[in-house]
Structure formats: C-alpha cells, structure tokens
Scaffold this motif. Structure first.
Motif, PDB file in Angstrom:
ATOM      1  N   TYR A   5      -1.891   5.573   8.033  1.00  0.00           N
ATOM      2  CA  TYR A   5      -3.100   4.952   7.499  1.00  0.00           C
ATOM      3  C   TYR A   5      -4.127   4.664   8.597  1.00  0.00           C
ATOM      4  O   TYR A   5      -5.297   4.971   8.452  1.00  0.00           O
ATOM      5  N   SER A  12       6.486   2.632   3.926  1.00  0.00           N
ATOM      6  CA  SER A  12       7.848   2.118   4.079  1.00  0.00           C
ATOM      7  C   SER A  12       8.007   1.172   5.259  1.00  0.00           C
ATOM      8  O   SER A  12       8.963   0.404   5.311  1.00  0.00           O
ATOM      9  N   ARG A  15       0.816  -1.218   0.000  1.00  0.00           N
ATOM     10  CA  ARG A  15       0.000   0.000   0.000  1.00  0.00           C
ATOM     11  C   ARG A  15       0.852   1.272   0.000  1.00  0.00           C
ATOM     12  O   ARG A  15       0.361   2.359   0.245  1.00  0.00           O
ATOM     13  N   GLY A  16       2.144   1.102  -0.229  1.00  0.00           N
ATOM     14  CA  GLY A  16       3.022   2.260  -0.396  1.00  0.00           C
ATOM     15  C   GLY A  16       3.641   2.817   0.871  1.00  0.00           C
ATOM     16  O   GLY A  16       4.183   3.920   0.850  1.00  0.00           O
TER      17      GLY A  16
END
Length: 160
Positions: free
Chosen positions: A95, A86, A83-84
């Motif tokens: 999130y 790191s 989901r991008g």
C-alpha cells in the motif's frame, strides 16, 4: 557565475512561477513552496545549495519521525487489517510502496519507539538512525526470545 533560484528564474520565493518551457518535470524536488528540478539546482549559488540541502535534511528527519508515529498508530488501530492486508509489513510494501528492506527497517524502528520511549527524541534529533534503531529492536527481540526459552523475564526498560 552563480545565481539564486529567484535571480535565475525571476520567481518570488513565496510564489514560484512555472518551470521554464521545455524543462523536464520528472525528478522534481520540493523545498518549501519552491519546486526545482535538477537543471534549476545547477543555477543555485553554492551557499544557497548547501543551506537548502541542510534544511531538506532537517525536514527529512522530522518527516521520518512523523512517519514512524503514523505507523505506530496504524499498528495500534490495526488499520492494515481493516484494509485487507495480512500484516503491517504487507501494508507498508503493497500500500505505501516501500521496498521490503525499507518497510522492515521502519517497522522495527517504530517498535523500538514503542518499547523505549527515549528513542523517540534520539530519532527525532538524528542522534539515532533508522537502521541502528532497527538493529537495536532486532537485538532486543532476540534477547527476549532467548530469555523466554530460558524461563526468564523479558528485558525491562532499564536493560534496554
């Protein structure tokens, strides 16, 4: 005079009616299928309030454990990367919306569950708090790093 929620607002416990007109809808607290705002809580009798609180705490403990299980699975599948994000930490803060300390405590507690399976039941029952679980995991990790530097093996399950 003290009233239960049902007596005060005429709603059935299984199908609560909407809030009385003009009541604030922020800070809504959900208890099963009932929803009460702080003003409505004041109308509860003492026994109902204390019993409802106890039930909420039990639900909170179960939810906390379930969240740790979900975090473990997200980490195992590395869904945060897909989901991008790191790291799991960034996923939890950006999130999921946890503060940095909240995210760190949950991640450390979840990792303790991975390395010490008996901790699962202790957290689920409330015998072990998130903060203590996080401190334990941190201490175990530091000890493992020290042992590695000294050329020794990591702590095994019985040592933890």
């Amino acid at each position: 005079m003290n009233f239960t929620y049902v007596e005060a607002f005429g709603a059935s416990e299984s199908e609560p009616e909407s809030e009385p007109e003009g009541m604030f809808t922020s800070n809504i607290i959900s208890l099963g299928s009932q929803t009460m705002n702080p003003t409505q809580l004041k109308a509860l009798n003492d026994e109902t309030l204390v019993n409802d609180l106890k039930n909420l705490v039990q639900k909170e403990k179960a939810l906390t454990y379930q969240i740790l299980d979900y975090l473990r699975e997200v980490e195992t599948r590395r869904l945060f990367v897909a989901r991008g994000f790191s790291s799991l930490f960034v996923f939890c803060t950006e999130y999921l919306g946890y503060s940095e300390p909240e995210a760190q405590v949950r991640i450390q507690a979840m990792r303790l569950l991975k390395s010490v399976p008996i901790a699962s039941e202790k957290i689920k029952s409330g015998e072990l708090s998130l903060s203590v679980a996080a401190h334990l995991q941190s201490a175990f990790r530091k000890e493992d790093i020290k042992r590695k530097e000294d050329g020794k093996e990591k702590l095994n399950l019985t040592e933890k």
